[in-house]
Design an enzyme around this catalytic site. Structure first.
Site, PDB file in Angstrom:
ATOM      1  N   VAL A 156       0.835  -1.204   0.000  1.00 43.92           N
ATOM      2  CA  VAL A 156       0.000   0.000   0.000  1.00 43.92           C
ATOM      3  C   VAL A 156       0.873   1.258   0.000  1.00 43.92           C
ATOM      4  CG1 VAL A 156      -1.747   1.279   1.274  1.00 43.92           C
ATOM      5  CG2 VAL A 156      -1.753  -1.177   1.372  1.00 43.92           C
ATOM      6  N   ASP A 157       1.915   1.239   0.795  1.00 46.18           N
ATOM      7  CA  ASP A 157       2.801   2.395   0.933  1.00 46.18           C
ATOM      8  C   ASP A 157       3.365   2.810  -0.433  1.00 46.18           C
ATOM      9  OD1 ASP A 157       4.124   4.298   2.341  1.00 46.18           O
ATOM     10  OD2 ASP A 157       5.405   2.941   3.490  1.00 46.18           O
TER      11      ASP A 157
HETATM   12  N1  APR Z   1      -4.741  -1.188  -2.116  1.00 46.84           N
HETATM   13  C1  APR Z   1      -5.278  -1.846  -1.054  1.00 46.84           C
HETATM   14  N2  APR Z   1      -4.633  -2.822  -0.385  1.00 46.84           N
HETATM   15  C2  APR Z   1      -3.384  -3.147  -0.808  1.00 46.84           C
HETATM   16  C3  APR Z   1      -2.738  -2.499  -1.902  1.00 46.84           C
HETATM   17  C4  APR Z   1      -3.479  -1.479  -2.571  1.00 46.84           C
HETATM   18  N3  APR Z   1      -2.968  -0.807  -3.599  1.00 46.84           N
HETATM   19  N4  APR Z   1      -1.507  -3.050  -2.061  1.00 46.84           N
HETATM   20  C5  APR Z   1      -1.380  -4.001  -1.102  1.00 46.84           C
HETATM   21  N5  APR Z   1      -2.510  -4.082  -0.361  1.00 46.84           N
HETATM   22  C6  APR Z   1      -2.856  -4.932   0.790  1.00 46.84           C
HETATM   23  C7  APR Z   1      -1.992  -6.148   1.041  1.00 46.84           C
HETATM   24  O1  APR Z   1      -2.431  -7.223   0.224  1.00 46.84           O
HETATM   25  C8  APR Z   1      -2.251  -6.401   2.516  1.00 46.84           C
HETATM   26  O2  APR Z   1      -3.482  -7.113   2.706  1.00 46.84           O
HETATM   27  O3  APR Z   1      -2.695  -4.167   1.977  1.00 46.84           O
HETATM   28  C9  APR Z   1      -2.456  -5.001   3.104  1.00 46.84           C
HETATM   29  C10 APR Z   1      -1.286  -4.461   3.903  1.00 46.84           C
HETATM   30  O4  APR Z   1      -0.079  -4.850   3.290  1.00 46.84           O
HETATM   31  P1  APR Z   1       1.254  -3.979   3.265  1.00 46.84           P
HETATM   32  O5  APR Z   1       1.113  -2.844   2.306  1.00 46.84           O
HETATM   33  O6  APR Z   1       2.399  -4.908   3.062  1.00 46.84           O
HETATM   34  O7  APR Z   1       1.312  -3.300   4.751  1.00 46.84           O
HETATM   35  P2  APR Z   1       1.802  -3.892   6.155  1.00 46.84           P
HETATM   36  O8  APR Z   1       1.611  -5.349   6.270  1.00 46.84           O
HETATM   37  O9  APR Z   1       1.173  -3.002   7.171  1.00 46.84           O
HETATM   38  O10 APR Z   1       3.359  -3.662   6.135  1.00 46.84           O
HETATM   39  C11 APR Z   1       3.871  -2.356   6.225  1.00 46.84           C
HETATM   40  O11 APR Z   1       5.272  -2.639   4.295  1.00 46.84           O
HETATM   41  O12 APR Z   1       5.290  -1.391   2.361  1.00 46.84           O
HETATM   42  C12 APR Z   1       5.878  -1.573   3.602  1.00 46.84           C
HETATM   43  O13 APR Z   1       6.562   0.637   4.164  1.00 46.84           O
HETATM   44  C13 APR Z   1       5.661  -0.376   4.502  1.00 46.84           C
HETATM   45  O14 APR Z   1       7.331  -1.177   5.970  1.00 46.84           O
HETATM   46  C14 APR Z   1       5.938  -1.004   5.813  1.00 46.84           C
HETATM   47  C15 APR Z   1       5.296  -2.356   5.692  1.00 46.84           C
END
Ligand code: APR
Length: 179
Positions: free
Chosen positions: A39-40
């Site tokens: 997501v980030d």
């Molecule tokens: N829209 C909605 N959901 C998304 C998207 C998107 N574009 N991309 C990924 N996801 C989902 C993933 O499938 C997961 O279910 O969002 C959820 C959270 O995943 P992550 O983005 O990996 O977040 P998190 O598990 O909280 O990890 C955070 O990941 O990207 C790095 O900088 C961030 O270090 C931090 C860590």
């Protein structure tokens, strides 16, 4: 799926959070606020470089796990991005549930303080951070339900879930809350 709690609505959709049109969009960030994948990465790409410039300037010390900070939303179709830091899953014995709850809680407080009527959340911590989706769904949805029932704001809380498995886990929990 849509559920009503008092005058507020909680909605679950499958999709990409960067395509949402809500007052606030929540990012699943890290403590350093340096960007990442998931997501980030998607939010920073869609919002443009102003997002990173603003987080660096306003929050040089980052954001602790279990909290969130606010920036403008750059090119996203929203007024704000709330950068929330969820916990890394370590088996459930390191207060992960409390930290996840407090990350959601802080975002909801920021929504109220910034007069947001709608907010879109991803499933914080369920990607790179490894939090099991069914357990995350429990904590995330109970926190949102308790908040909107008490504060009667924001009007719409939308969870934007990327894959069918996560949508299924959240749907099962939300359904169990509404029967
Ligand atoms: N829209 C909605 N959901 C998304 C998207 C998107 N574009 N991309 C990924 N996801 C989902 C993933 O499938 C997961 O279910 O969002 C959820 C959270 O995943 P992550 O983005 O990996 O977040 P998190 O598990 O909280 O990890 C955070 O990941 O990207 C790095 O900088 C961030 O270090 C931090 C860590």
């Amino acid at each position: 799926m849509l559920a009503q709690f008092g005058i507020c609505w909680v909605e679950l959709v499958q999709g990409d959070i960067t395509h949402q049109k809500t007052d606030a969009i929540v990012n699943a960030a890290n403590e350093q606020l340096v960007g990442g994948g998931g997501v980030d990465g998607a939010i920073h790409r869609a919002a443009g470089p102003s997002l990173m410039l603003e987080t660096k300037k306003q929050y040089p010390d980052g954001c602790p796990t279990g909290s969130a900070v606010v920036t403008a939303a750059g090119n996203l179709n929203a007024r704000y991005v709330f950068h929330a830091v969820g916990p890394v899953w370590r088996g459930g014995i390191r207060k992960e549930a409390n930290l996840l709850e407090s990350a959601y809680q802080r975002c909801l407080e920021l929504a109220v303080v910034n007069d947001c009527q709608s907010i879109a959340f991803p499933a914080i911590s369920t990607g790179v951070y490894g939090y099991p989706s069914d357990l995350a769904a429990d904590v995330s949805l109970s926190t949102v339900r308790d908040f909107v029932v008490t504060k009667q704001r924001p009007e719409l809380v939308r969870f934007v879930l990327f894959d069918a498995g996560t949508l299924g886990a959240f749907s099962r929990v939300l359904e169990s809350m509404t029967v």
